[in-house]
Design a protein around this motif. Structure first.
Motif, PDB file in Angstrom:
ATOM      1  N   ASP A 121       0.797  -1.045  -0.164  1.00 52.54           N
ATOM      2  CA  ASP A 121       0.050   0.114   0.072  1.00 52.54           C
ATOM      3  C   ASP A 121       0.569   1.261   0.050  1.00 52.54           C
ATOM      4  O   ASP A 121       0.481   2.145  -0.905  1.00 52.54           O
ATOM      5  CB  ASP A 121      -0.881   0.060   1.177  1.00 52.54           C
ATOM      6  CG  ASP A 121      -1.946  -1.289   1.169  1.00 52.54           C
ATOM      7  OD1 ASP A 121      -2.431  -1.543   0.009  1.00 52.54           O
ATOM      8  OD2 ASP A 121      -2.379  -1.511   2.278  1.00 52.54           O
ATOM      9  N   VAL A 122       1.895   1.366   1.039  1.00 55.28           N
ATOM     10  CA  VAL A 122       2.787   2.488   0.996  1.00 55.28           C
ATOM     11  C   VAL A 122       3.493   2.553  -0.446  1.00 55.28           C
ATOM     12  O   VAL A 122       3.547   3.674  -0.740  1.00 55.28           O
ATOM     13  CB  VAL A 122       3.830   2.229   2.176  1.00 55.28           C
ATOM     14  CG1 VAL A 122       4.810   3.527   2.221  1.00 55.28           C
ATOM     15  CG2 VAL A 122       2.926   2.045   3.574  1.00 55.28           C
ATOM     16  N   TYR A 123       3.931   1.526  -0.919  1.00 52.78           N
ATOM     17  CA  TYR A 123       4.814   1.754  -2.358  1.00 52.78           C
ATOM     18  C   TYR A 123       3.919   2.439  -3.549  1.00 52.78           C
ATOM     19  O   TYR A 123       4.233   3.246  -4.020  1.00 52.78           O
ATOM     20  CB  TYR A 123       5.229   0.253  -2.560  1.00 52.78           C
ATOM     21  CG  TYR A 123       5.955   0.162  -4.141  1.00 52.78           C
ATOM     22  CD1 TYR A 123       7.228   0.421  -4.305  1.00 52.78           C
ATOM     23  CD2 TYR A 123       5.355  -0.232  -5.047  1.00 52.78           C
ATOM     24  CE1 TYR A 123       7.698   0.232  -5.467  1.00 52.78           C
ATOM     25  CE2 TYR A 123       5.720  -0.241  -6.376  1.00 52.78           C
ATOM     26  CZ  TYR A 123       6.874   0.144  -6.550  1.00 52.78           C
ATOM     27  OH  TYR A 123       7.562   0.024  -7.728  1.00 52.78           O
ATOM     28  N   ARG A 124       2.549   1.781  -3.340  1.00 55.70           N
ATOM     29  CA  ARG A 124       1.714   2.256  -4.335  1.00 55.70           C
ATOM     30  C   ARG A 124       1.583   4.024  -4.264  1.00 55.70           C
ATOM     31  O   ARG A 124       1.496   4.519  -5.187  1.00 55.70           O
ATOM     32  CB  ARG A 124       0.575   1.399  -4.373  1.00 55.70           C
ATOM     33  CG  ARG A 124       0.536   0.139  -4.783  1.00 55.70           C
ATOM     34  CD  ARG A 124      -0.776  -0.624  -4.709  1.00 55.70           C
ATOM     35  NE  ARG A 124      -0.572  -2.019  -5.279  1.00 55.70           N
ATOM     36  CZ  ARG A 124      -1.718  -3.016  -5.404  1.00 55.70           C
ATOM     37  NH1 ARG A 124      -2.970  -2.389  -4.700  1.00 55.70           N
ATOM     38  NH2 ARG A 124      -1.558  -4.053  -5.923  1.00 55.70           N
ATOM     39  N   ALA A 125       1.252   4.211  -2.924  1.00 54.65           N
ATOM     40  CA  ALA A 125       0.926   5.565  -2.606  1.00 54.65           C
ATOM     41  C   ALA A 125       2.181   6.560  -3.025  1.00 54.65           C
ATOM     42  O   ALA A 125       1.819   7.459  -3.635  1.00 54.65           O
ATOM     43  CB  ALA A 125       0.486   5.651  -1.149  1.00 54.65           C
ATOM     44  N   ILE A 126       3.303   5.937  -2.709  1.00 47.34           N
ATOM     45  CA  ILE A 126       4.419   7.015  -2.913  1.00 47.34           C
ATOM     46  C   ILE A 126       4.871   6.908  -4.471  1.00 47.34           C
ATOM     47  O   ILE A 126       5.156   8.069  -5.068  1.00 47.34           O
ATOM     48  CB  ILE A 126       5.782   6.401  -2.283  1.00 47.34           C
ATOM     49  CG1 ILE A 126       5.192   6.792  -0.473  1.00 47.34           C
ATOM     50  CG2 ILE A 126       7.054   7.281  -2.684  1.00 47.34           C
ATOM     51  CD1 ILE A 126       6.252   6.209   0.265  1.00 47.34           C
ATOM     52  N   THR A 127       4.794   5.720  -5.120  1.00 43.83           N
ATOM     53  CA  THR A 127       5.465   5.739  -6.673  1.00 43.83           C
ATOM     54  C   THR A 127       4.346   5.765  -7.583  1.00 43.83           C
ATOM     55  O   THR A 127       4.704   5.956  -8.894  1.00 43.83           O
ATOM     56  CB  THR A 127       6.070   4.486  -6.625  1.00 43.83           C
ATOM     57  OG1 THR A 127       5.177   3.332  -6.690  1.00 43.83           O
ATOM     58  CG2 THR A 127       7.245   4.283  -5.629  1.00 43.83           C
ATOM     59  N   GLY A 128       3.189   5.448  -7.246  1.00 44.43           N
ATOM     60  CA  GLY A 128       1.932   5.403  -8.248  1.00 44.43           C
ATOM     61  C   GLY A 128       2.031   4.200  -8.956  1.00 44.43           C
ATOM     62  O   GLY A 128       1.369   3.840  -9.842  1.00 44.43           O
TER      63      GLY A 128
END
Length: 508
Positions: free
Chosen positions: A458-465
């Motif tokens: 979730d955090v990776y998706r939020a930061i990198t898109g």
């Protein structure tokens, strides 16, 4: 270099009350990664540590300390720690970056927990990974088809470990040698070939022939993964090999030398070794690339958070190092920007996901527990991966077209108390000695964390898109490896049966 007195103190470490040998650890494999076999029983650790330390966690027992009034936000435990509030107020705040040039461990300072862990593991002069690291190599690949079953594999592996370390002792005897390995070494070349198949297949679908196959690897150890991947691509797909470039980002100068030597075995023109920390990276890479981060998240520094059980307010942990080099934890209401940002990003990105957390129980349960006599005034600690979040920001800013491939442990047995808490351990006379706190003498202990891949996705998706897929180690390698290569005569597949407590996350 540590004094004989310090080394002598370490000889009593294994009998200290907070250092006890795990009953699950098997002597023949006491140098392996923390992994779980197909039986589900945990066995031995990944990086089994360090040179001769003094008695590990610098904590005091009830009878050794004064029972003066404690700091408002110092965690209350049954040890009744001394009041160090005045020292906490006057000691300067330092960071791991500021300590890089120091050749001696700091005293009379305070720092965030993430800086304490970073300094303990990576300080160039006394950090754990700056000492004499030996990475196990099995020599010739295991002939899994000739091995009867998993117990026989354990026996053969134990024999090779003993032989490997005996040879090191012939050169220089070291009863506290750091020795560890990765699945790359254990299952070579099959582990790397499965990853190579995944990359080549995805490269051909979307990038070939318009872009080169550019591969970055962080923390490449002996360079075995790089060597096996390039060997495989050259043998199976010469057209792709002609377009392949492999770049290693390595913080350790000694390991960078080993990787250069590995690259010289036929791939020198394909490989570039960049001897720097990924966290010092400042070059913009606009072209598509694959980014390998295999078994590196576990040693990323974490911050520690405890919560007020009655108000749910988070407090951030700091480590005070007194004039004698003893360690004390303090918790303050003021969160630094990095920890505050992680909590905000996680709250938004994982709002629909349930995950382990100190406040997961109903409020009335927490109220009841913490109103008991002598109950602690804060919750159990939660370790948050702020350094991992920083890594995701680097990927987003400097590698916008990357595709991440990462594998690490989603759970670890025998961890210290808390949520997402680390395993802390040292190694002496070829035996693993776990301890119960990360507040240990800097450089002498490995500190490794599990990764909550659900939250990190979730955090990776939020930061990198970027979108991701998480699978178990077994599921990923069942798809991309050839089972006949690692299957034993009993029908057990060594590559799939081991590392039951590991996951794989890839960018899609």
């Amino acid at each position: 270099m540590d004094s004989p007195a310090v080394n002598g103190l370490f000889r009593r470490l294994a009998t200290h009350r907070f250092c006890q040998q795990s009953r699950h650890l098997q002597p023949v494999v006491c140098h392996q990664q923390w992994r779980q076999s197909s039986t589900g029983q945990p066995t031995s650790p990944k990086r089994t540590t360090a040179p001769p330390p003094p008695p590990a966690p610098r904590t005091r027992s009830r009878k050794d300390v004064k029972t003066t009034s404690e700091s408002n936000w110092q965690q209350r435990t049954d040890a009744f720690p001394e009041d160090r509030q005045e020292e906490f107020k006057k000691y300067p705040m330092v960071t791991a970056d500021a300590l890089r040039s120091r050749k001696e461990r700091p005293k009379r300072v305070k720092m965030l927990m993430r800086d304490f862990i970073e300094d303990s593991l990576y300080n160039p002069h006394y950090g754990y990974f700056s000492k004499n690291v030996s990475i196990f190599s099995s020599g010739a690949p295991f002939e899994f088809n000739q091995i009867r079953d998993e117990p026989e594999f354990h026996r053969i592996l134990g024999e090779r470990y003993t032989e490997f370390e005996d040879k090191l002792d012939e050169i220089e005897y070291n009863e506290a040698r750091q020795l560890w390995h990765t699945p790359t070494e254990l299952f070579k070349p099959y582990y790397a070939e499965a990853i190579a198949r995944y990359m080549v297949a995805n490269y051909k679908i979307s990038l070939f022939p318009y872009h080169d196959l550019v591969i970055y690897e962080m923390g490449a150890g002996n360079g075995t993964l790089m060597l096996n991947i390039l060997d495989y691509i050259r043998a199976t797909d010469p057209d792709v090999y002609a377009r392949t470039k492999f770049r290693i980002i390595e913080i350790s100068a000694s390991l960078a030398t080993l990787q250069t030597k590995a690259a010289s075995k036929g791939h020198a023109d394909k490989v570039e070794i960049i001897n720097k920390s990924i966290f010092d990276w400042n070059q913009y890479v606009p072209t598509p690339c694959f980014f390998l981060a295999m078994e590196v998240f576990d040693n990323f520094a974490h911050d520690v958070i405890r919560y007020d059980p009655f108000t749910d307010e988070p407090l951030q942990g700091q480590v005070l190092v007194d004039a004698e080099g003893d360690f004390y934890e303090f918790y303050t209401k003021q969160l630094d920007p990095v920890a505050s940002r992680f909590l905000r990003v996680r709250d938004v990105a994982s709002r629909d996901r349930k995950y382990a957390h100190p406040l997961q129980n109903p409020r009335w349960v927490r109220d009841l527990r913490h109103r008991m006599p002598l109950a602690p005034n804060l919750t159990l600690p939660e370790y948050i991966p702020t350094r991992l979040m920083h890594f995701f920001h680097i990927l987003s800013r400097h590698f916008p077209a990357h595709r991440l491939i990462t594998s690490d442990f989603h759970s670890l047995p025998n961890a210290t108390p808390g949520f997402n808490a680390p395993v802390v351990q040292t190694r002496y006379q070829r035996k693993t000695v776990p301890v119960r706190t990360p507040l240990v003498q800097q450089g002498y202990f490995d500190i490794l964390f599990p990764t909550d891949f659900g939250v990190m996705e979730d955090v990776y998706r939020a930061i990198t898109g970027r979108l991701t897929r998480v699978s178990t180690h077994e599921d990923f390698f069942a798809r991309w490896s050839y089972p006949e290569e690692t299957q034993m005569r009993s029908g057990e597949d060594a590559l799939l049966g081991w590392y039951k407590n590991a996951s794989v996350m890839v960018t899609v």
